[in-house]
Design a protein around this motif. Sequence first.
Motif, PDB file in Angstrom:
ATOM      1  N   GLN A 208      24.422   6.513 -22.858  1.00 41.16           N
ATOM      2  CA  GLN A 208      23.714   7.771 -23.115  1.00 41.16           C
ATOM      3  C   GLN A 208      23.341   8.728 -22.004  1.00 41.16           C
ATOM      4  OE1 GLN A 208      19.678   6.891 -24.963  1.00 41.16           O
ATOM      5  NE2 GLN A 208      20.087   4.904 -24.296  1.00 41.16           N
ATOM      6  N   TRP A 209      23.777   8.134 -20.849  1.00 39.88           N
ATOM      7  CA  TRP A 209      23.278   8.618 -19.634  1.00 39.88           C
ATOM      8  C   TRP A 209      24.616   9.548 -18.893  1.00 39.88           C
ATOM      9  CZ3 TRP A 209      18.565   9.753 -18.399  1.00 39.88           C
ATOM     10  CH2 TRP A 209      17.376   9.027 -18.951  1.00 39.88           C
ATOM     11  N   VAL A 210      25.687   8.783 -19.428  1.00 38.36           N
ATOM     12  CA  VAL A 210      26.864   9.496 -18.893  1.00 38.36           C
ATOM     13  C   VAL A 210      26.768  11.018 -19.015  1.00 38.36           C
ATOM     14  CG1 VAL A 210      29.618   9.570 -18.990  1.00 38.36           C
ATOM     15  CG2 VAL A 210      28.387   7.596 -19.144  1.00 38.36           C
ATOM     16  N   GLY A 211      27.348  11.680 -18.091  1.00 40.48           N
ATOM     17  CA  GLY A 211      27.140  13.289 -18.172  1.00 40.48           C
ATOM     18  C   GLY A 211      25.864  13.733 -17.623  1.00 40.48           C
ATOM     19  N   LYS A 212      24.858  12.888 -17.619  1.00 34.16           N
ATOM     20  CA  LYS A 212      23.605  13.512 -17.379  1.00 34.16           C
ATOM     21  C   LYS A 212      23.425  13.600 -15.894  1.00 34.16           C
ATOM     22  CE  LYS A 212      21.415  12.694 -21.850  1.00 34.16           C
ATOM     23  NZ  LYS A 212      20.408  11.878 -22.575  1.00 34.16           N
ATOM     24  N   ASP A 213      22.319  14.473 -15.222  1.00 33.42           N
ATOM     25  CA  ASP A 213      22.358  14.410 -13.991  1.00 33.42           C
ATOM     26  C   ASP A 213      21.717  13.299 -13.279  1.00 33.42           C
ATOM     27  OD1 ASP A 213      19.681  14.957 -15.022  1.00 33.42           O
ATOM     28  OD2 ASP A 213      19.386  17.010 -13.425  1.00 33.42           O
ATOM     29  N   HIS A 214      20.918  12.224 -14.051  1.00 30.37           N
ATOM     30  CA  HIS A 214      20.110  11.113 -13.604  1.00 30.37           C
ATOM     31  C   HIS A 214      20.019  10.070 -14.708  1.00 30.37           C
ATOM     32  CE1 HIS A 214      17.233  12.962 -15.942  1.00 30.37           C
ATOM     33  NE2 HIS A 214      16.364  11.824 -16.129  1.00 30.37           N
ATOM     34  N   TYR A 215      19.579   9.064 -14.144  1.00 38.75           N
ATOM     35  CA  TYR A 215      19.427   7.604 -14.820  1.00 38.75           C
ATOM     36  C   TYR A 215      18.059   7.135 -14.971  1.00 38.75           C
ATOM     37  CZ  TYR A 215      19.561   2.734 -15.860  1.00 38.75           C
ATOM     38  OH  TYR A 215      19.502   1.649 -16.450  1.00 38.75           O
ATOM     39  N   LEU A 216      17.481   6.685 -16.044  1.00 35.46           N
ATOM     40  CA  LEU A 216      16.302   6.133 -16.056  1.00 35.46           C
ATOM     41  C   LEU A 216      16.682   4.750 -16.975  1.00 35.46           C
ATOM     42  CD1 LEU A 216      13.710   8.814 -16.367  1.00 35.46           C
ATOM     43  CD2 LEU A 216      13.880   7.309 -14.384  1.00 35.46           C
TER      44      LEU A 216
ATOM     45  N   PHE B 117       9.260   2.123 -12.116  1.00 33.49           N
ATOM     46  CA  PHE B 117      10.294   2.132 -11.069  1.00 33.49           C
ATOM     47  C   PHE B 117      11.702   1.419 -11.672  1.00 33.49           C
ATOM     48  CE2 PHE B 117       8.121  -1.745 -10.344  1.00 33.49           C
ATOM     49  CZ  PHE B 117       9.142  -2.847 -10.455  1.00 33.49           C
ATOM     50  N   ILE B 118      12.640   1.751 -11.083  1.00 31.39           N
ATOM     51  CA  ILE B 118      14.071   0.923 -11.440  1.00 31.39           C
ATOM     52  C   ILE B 118      14.070  -0.297 -10.482  1.00 31.39           C
ATOM     53  CG2 ILE B 118      16.515   1.610 -11.421  1.00 31.39           C
ATOM     54  CD1 ILE B 118      15.794   4.733 -11.494  1.00 31.39           C
ATOM     55  N   HIS B 119      14.313  -1.341 -11.259  1.00 28.81           N
ATOM     56  CA  HIS B 119      14.819  -2.370 -10.515  1.00 28.81           C
ATOM     57  C   HIS B 119      16.128  -2.394 -10.055  1.00 28.81           C
ATOM     58  CE1 HIS B 119      11.467  -4.923 -11.985  1.00 28.81           C
ATOM     59  NE2 HIS B 119      11.331  -4.134 -13.186  1.00 28.81           N
ATOM     60  N   ALA B 120      16.281  -2.848  -8.972  1.00 28.84           N
ATOM     61  CA  ALA B 120      17.708  -3.040  -8.090  1.00 28.84           C
ATOM     62  C   ALA B 120      17.729  -4.283  -7.306  1.00 28.84           C
ATOM     63  CB  ALA B 120      17.885  -1.921  -7.598  1.00 28.84           C
ATOM     64  N   THR B 121      19.102  -4.745  -6.922  1.00 27.31           N
ATOM     65  CA  THR B 121      19.090  -5.814  -5.997  1.00 27.31           C
ATOM     66  C   THR B 121      20.119  -5.443  -4.967  1.00 27.31           C
ATOM     67  OG1 THR B 121      21.065  -6.595  -7.255  1.00 27.31           O
ATOM     68  CG2 THR B 121      18.946  -7.491  -7.900  1.00 27.31           C
ATOM     69  N   LYS B 122      20.029  -6.042  -3.842  1.00 25.97           N
ATOM     70  CA  LYS B 122      21.098  -5.791  -2.802  1.00 25.97           C
ATOM     71  C   LYS B 122      21.794  -7.058  -2.508  1.00 25.97           C
ATOM     72  CE  LYS B 122      20.860  -3.339   1.412  1.00 25.97           C
ATOM     73  NZ  LYS B 122      19.948  -2.283   2.004  1.00 25.97           N
ATOM     74  N   GLY B 123      23.063  -6.879  -2.531  1.00 26.91           N
ATOM     75  CA  GLY B 123      23.937  -8.102  -2.016  1.00 26.91           C
ATOM     76  C   GLY B 123      24.419  -8.696  -3.462  1.00 26.91           C
ATOM     77  N   GLU B 124      25.845  -8.917  -3.359  1.00 25.73           N
ATOM     78  CA  GLU B 124      26.568  -9.556  -4.447  1.00 25.73           C
ATOM     79  C   GLU B 124      26.058 -11.003  -4.892  1.00 25.73           C
ATOM     80  OE1 GLU B 124      30.668  -9.101  -5.395  1.00 25.73           O
ATOM     81  OE2 GLU B 124      30.919  -7.821  -3.897  1.00 25.73           O
ATOM     82  N   ASP B 125      25.502 -11.703  -3.943  1.00 25.85           N
ATOM     83  CA  ASP B 125      24.878 -12.961  -4.495  1.00 25.85           C
ATOM     84  C   ASP B 125      23.759 -12.873  -5.270  1.00 25.85           C
ATOM     85  OD1 ASP B 125      27.127 -14.228  -3.125  1.00 25.85           O
ATOM     86  OD2 ASP B 125      25.927 -14.809  -1.491  1.00 25.85           O
ATOM     87  N   LEU B 126      22.846 -12.082  -4.851  1.00 23.48           N
ATOM     88  CA  LEU B 126      21.734 -11.719  -5.287  1.00 23.48           C
ATOM     89  C   LEU B 126      21.886 -11.104  -6.641  1.00 23.48           C
ATOM     90  CD1 LEU B 126      18.560 -12.187  -5.286  1.00 23.48           C
ATOM     91  CD2 LEU B 126      18.399 -10.037  -4.078  1.00 23.48           C
ATOM     92  N   LEU B 127      22.740 -10.409  -6.588  1.00 19.55           N
ATOM     93  CA  LEU B 127      23.125  -9.624  -8.036  1.00 19.55           C
ATOM     94  C   LEU B 127      23.245 -10.690  -9.088  1.00 19.55           C
ATOM     95  CD1 LEU B 127      23.744  -7.080  -9.876  1.00 19.55           C
ATOM     96  CD2 LEU B 127      26.315  -7.474  -8.702  1.00 19.55           C
TER      97      LEU B 127
ATOM     98  N   LYS C 193      21.701   8.000  -0.614  1.00 17.62           N
ATOM     99  CA  LYS C 193      21.972   8.995  -1.444  1.00 17.62           C
ATOM    100  C   LYS C 193      20.756   9.343  -2.187  1.00 17.62           C
ATOM    101  CE  LYS C 193      26.648  10.520  -0.679  1.00 17.62           C
ATOM    102  NZ  LYS C 193      27.929  10.966  -1.345  1.00 17.62           N
ATOM    103  N   ILE C 194      20.044   8.228  -2.534  1.00 19.03           N
ATOM    104  CA  ILE C 194      18.912   8.463  -3.499  1.00 19.03           C
ATOM    105  C   ILE C 194      17.724   9.521  -3.222  1.00 19.03           C
ATOM    106  CG2 ILE C 194      17.383   6.968  -4.735  1.00 19.03           C
ATOM    107  CD1 ILE C 194      19.043   4.630  -4.305  1.00 19.03           C
ATOM    108  N   SER C 195      17.335  10.287  -3.988  1.00 22.99           N
ATOM    109  CA  SER C 195      16.313  11.181  -3.465  1.00 22.99           C
ATOM    110  C   SER C 195      15.080  10.727  -3.933  1.00 22.99           C
ATOM    111  CB  SER C 195      16.527  12.676  -4.305  1.00 22.99           C
ATOM    112  OG  SER C 195      16.719  12.505  -5.662  1.00 22.99           O
TER     113      SER C 195
ATOM    114  N   VAL D 284      13.328   1.513  -7.146  1.00 19.62           N
ATOM    115  CA  VAL D 284      13.513   3.019  -6.985  1.00 19.62           C
ATOM    116  C   VAL D 284      12.316   3.941  -7.919  1.00 19.62           C
ATOM    117  CG1 VAL D 284      15.162   5.051  -7.459  1.00 19.62           C
ATOM    118  CG2 VAL D 284      16.088   2.736  -6.942  1.00 19.62           C
ATOM    119  N   TYR D 285      11.549   4.567  -7.275  1.00 21.72           N
ATOM    120  CA  TYR D 285      10.191   5.031  -7.802  1.00 21.72           C
ATOM    121  C   TYR D 285      10.658   6.534  -8.016  1.00 21.72           C
ATOM    122  CZ  TYR D 285       7.266   1.211  -6.956  1.00 21.72           C
ATOM    123  OH  TYR D 285       6.739  -0.178  -6.984  1.00 21.72           O
ATOM    124  N   GLY D 286      11.628   6.495  -9.126  1.00 20.69           N
ATOM    125  CA  GLY D 286      11.679   7.860  -9.674  1.00 20.69           C
ATOM    126  C   GLY D 286      13.112   7.885 -10.260  1.00 20.69           C
TER     127      GLY D 286
END
Length: 115
Positions: free
Chosen positions: A15-23, A32-42, A66-68, A85-87
Amino acid sequence: METIYCLVPKSYWEQWVGKDHYLPRDYEQEGFIHATKGEDLLTKVADRVYAHYTEALYVLLVEEGKISSPVKYEQAKDGLLYPHVYGPLQQSAIYDVREMKRVEGHWVMGESVRS
C-alpha cells in the motif's frame, strides 16, 4: 553508505508503493520507525519479532544519510542500540526492497523484489 534495515510484511508494504514516504502499522502507538543495523542483527530481530509469521516478509534497505526525519540510536530491552526514525521515511532513502526467506527455521535476506 550506511544502511539500516526496516522489516515490513509484504501485504502492508504494497500500500506504500508509489507514495512519497512510508510509515509502519505501529507508528501511531510507537512514535517512531523501528530499524536495525547490520545483517546479523537483522536476522536476530526477524527471528524474534516474526518467529511465528507465515506470510511474505520484506526488508527495506535504507541509506541512513538520506533520511530527512531524525534518526536516534536508542537502547532496547536486549541492551543493544537500534536506529529509530522519528518521522516519515521518504521513498528516496529506500534504495532496495528484498524478500526475507526462511532457511532452516531462520529468516535470512533474499533477492531484491524491485524491478
